[in-house]
Design a protein around this motif. Structure first.
Motif, PDB file in Angstrom:
ATOM      1  N   MET A  69      31.206  30.762  63.352  1.00 49.00           N
ATOM      2  CA  MET A  69      30.072  30.787  64.329  1.00 49.00           C
ATOM      3  C   MET A  69      30.014  29.483  65.069  1.00 49.00           C
ATOM      4  SD  MET A  69      27.421  32.719  61.844  1.00 49.00           S
ATOM      5  CE  MET A  69      26.165  32.605  63.385  1.00 49.00           C
ATOM      6  N   ALA A  70      30.288  28.362  64.492  1.00 43.90           N
ATOM      7  CA  ALA A  70      29.943  27.174  65.353  1.00 43.90           C
ATOM      8  C   ALA A  70      30.846  26.925  66.584  1.00 43.90           C
ATOM      9  CB  ALA A  70      30.355  25.816  64.537  1.00 43.90           C
ATOM     10  N   ALA A  72      32.634  29.601  67.740  1.00 44.86           N
ATOM     11  CA  ALA A  72      32.560  30.891  68.881  1.00 44.86           C
ATOM     12  C   ALA A  72      31.320  30.928  69.616  1.00 44.86           C
ATOM     13  CB  ALA A  72      32.578  32.330  67.884  1.00 44.86           C
ATOM     14  N   ALA A  73      30.232  30.525  69.242  1.00 41.39           N
ATOM     15  CA  ALA A  73      28.899  30.476  69.728  1.00 41.39           C
ATOM     16  C   ALA A  73      28.856  30.161  71.200  1.00 41.39           C
ATOM     17  CB  ALA A  73      27.795  29.874  69.047  1.00 41.39           C
ATOM     18  N   PRO A  74      29.470  28.753  71.515  1.00 49.27           N
ATOM     19  CA  PRO A  74      29.410  28.221  72.932  1.00 49.27           C
ATOM     20  C   PRO A  74      30.250  29.173  73.847  1.00 49.27           C
ATOM     21  CG  PRO A  74      29.675  26.622  71.122  1.00 49.27           C
ATOM     22  CD  PRO A  74      29.989  27.696  70.454  1.00 49.27           C
ATOM     23  N   ASN A  75      31.517  29.561  73.353  1.00 45.40           N
ATOM     24  CA  ASN A  75      32.559  30.299  74.036  1.00 45.40           C
ATOM     25  C   ASN A  75      31.621  31.632  74.395  1.00 45.40           C
ATOM     26  OD1 ASN A  75      34.422  28.676  74.300  1.00 45.40           O
ATOM     27  ND2 ASN A  75      35.282  29.232  72.329  1.00 45.40           N
ATOM     28  N   MET A  76      30.946  32.287  73.501  1.00 47.92           N
ATOM     29  CA  MET A  76      30.235  33.561  73.407  1.00 47.92           C
ATOM     30  C   MET A  76      28.910  33.285  74.584  1.00 47.92           C
ATOM     31  SD  MET A  76      29.954  36.754  73.236  1.00 47.92           S
ATOM     32  CE  MET A  76      31.264  37.132  71.537  1.00 47.92           C
ATOM     33  N   GLY A  77      28.585  32.253  74.672  1.00 46.80           N
ATOM     34  CA  GLY A  77      27.516  31.977  75.627  1.00 46.80           C
ATOM     35  C   GLY A  77      27.804  32.169  77.019  1.00 46.80           C
TER      36      GLY A  77
END
Length: 237
Positions: A69-70, A72-77
């Motif tokens: 999650m750490a 993937a989260a920035p890329n998902m944003g």
């Protein structure tokens, strides 16, 4: 199967098929008076109780999930912001093409103006410094004044941009001053052309919180055609 012709106490004929006492299939042994599917549970297995995660397995699983999650989260944003910006750009290009086709079909002026944020009704904002972020109105501009009059028909009304994105008029290519098309409205005539001067391009710029590096310009020339520039120069508001 149980043979209905066999009377209780009588001897059945040899080879008469019936259901065996211990195994649930048809065989040729002597029947019983009341045949049944075995005296034991047929092919039923009692499963062992399945245990859940151990504490160590749970900690390892949560640790791996947290790492993923750490990462993937920035890329998902960024992915969501890219999709939102692209969607809003495509909506504008679609509106421009729609206005152009309606102008040709109806043989009249079709105007796209920026929505007046102070009004819930479809009204045009005439202040050049105001951005297009509050939405836009596409209407039949019968008298060509660039305003939505009472008798004029509104064809489409876009709402405020999502994600706090902005849409502003940018400088034209030649000369660098703004034209009324980019500042307040875009007008398509009955021939499908715009009122932009020949050799110029009216420009509208989409921006989000990431600034000019992700900005997208939509350019409209005098022939009424639009193009997208994903690497514009200048700044975002």
């Amino acid at each position: 199967m149980y043979n209905r012709n066999i009377k209780p106490g009588s001897t059945p004929q040899k080879g008469s098929p019936f259901i065996c006492r211990l195994m649930p299939f048809v065989c040729t042994k002597n029947p019983v008076i009341s045949p049944l599917v075995g005296c034991k549970l047929p092919l039923v297995e009692i499963c062992k109780i399945t245990n859940g995660f151990t504490l160590i397995e749970l900690i390892v699983t949560l640790t791996i999930a947290g790492i993923l999650m750490a990462v993937a989260a920035p890329n998902m944003g960024n992915f969501i912001k890219d999709q939102r910006l692209s969607g809003q750009t495509n909506d504008l290009v679609g509106d421009l093409n729609f206005a152009r086709s309606e102008a040709i079909k109806r043989s009249t002026n079709i105007t796209i103006c920026k929505q007046d944020s102070a009004s819930t009704a479809p009204l045009c904002n005439t202040t050049a410094a105001t951005p297009w972020s509050a939405g836009r109105v596409i209407f039949i501009d019968t008298n060509g004044d660039g305003l939505v009059d009472t008798a004029e028909i509104v064809l489409r009304n876009r709402e405020i941009l999502a994600g706090n994105n902005t849409l502003t008029s940018a400088a034209t290519t030649t000369p660098t001053s703004l034209t009324h098309n980019a500042a307040n409205r875009i007008v398509y005539t009955s021939t499908g052309l715009t009122t932009v001067n020949t050799g110029e391009e009216a420009s509208l710029r989409f921006c989000d919180s990431r600034g000019i590096n992700k900005a997208i310009d939509v350019q409209i020339n005098s022939t009424g055609r639009s193009r997208i520039d994903r690497t514009p120069a200048g700044t975002c508001p």
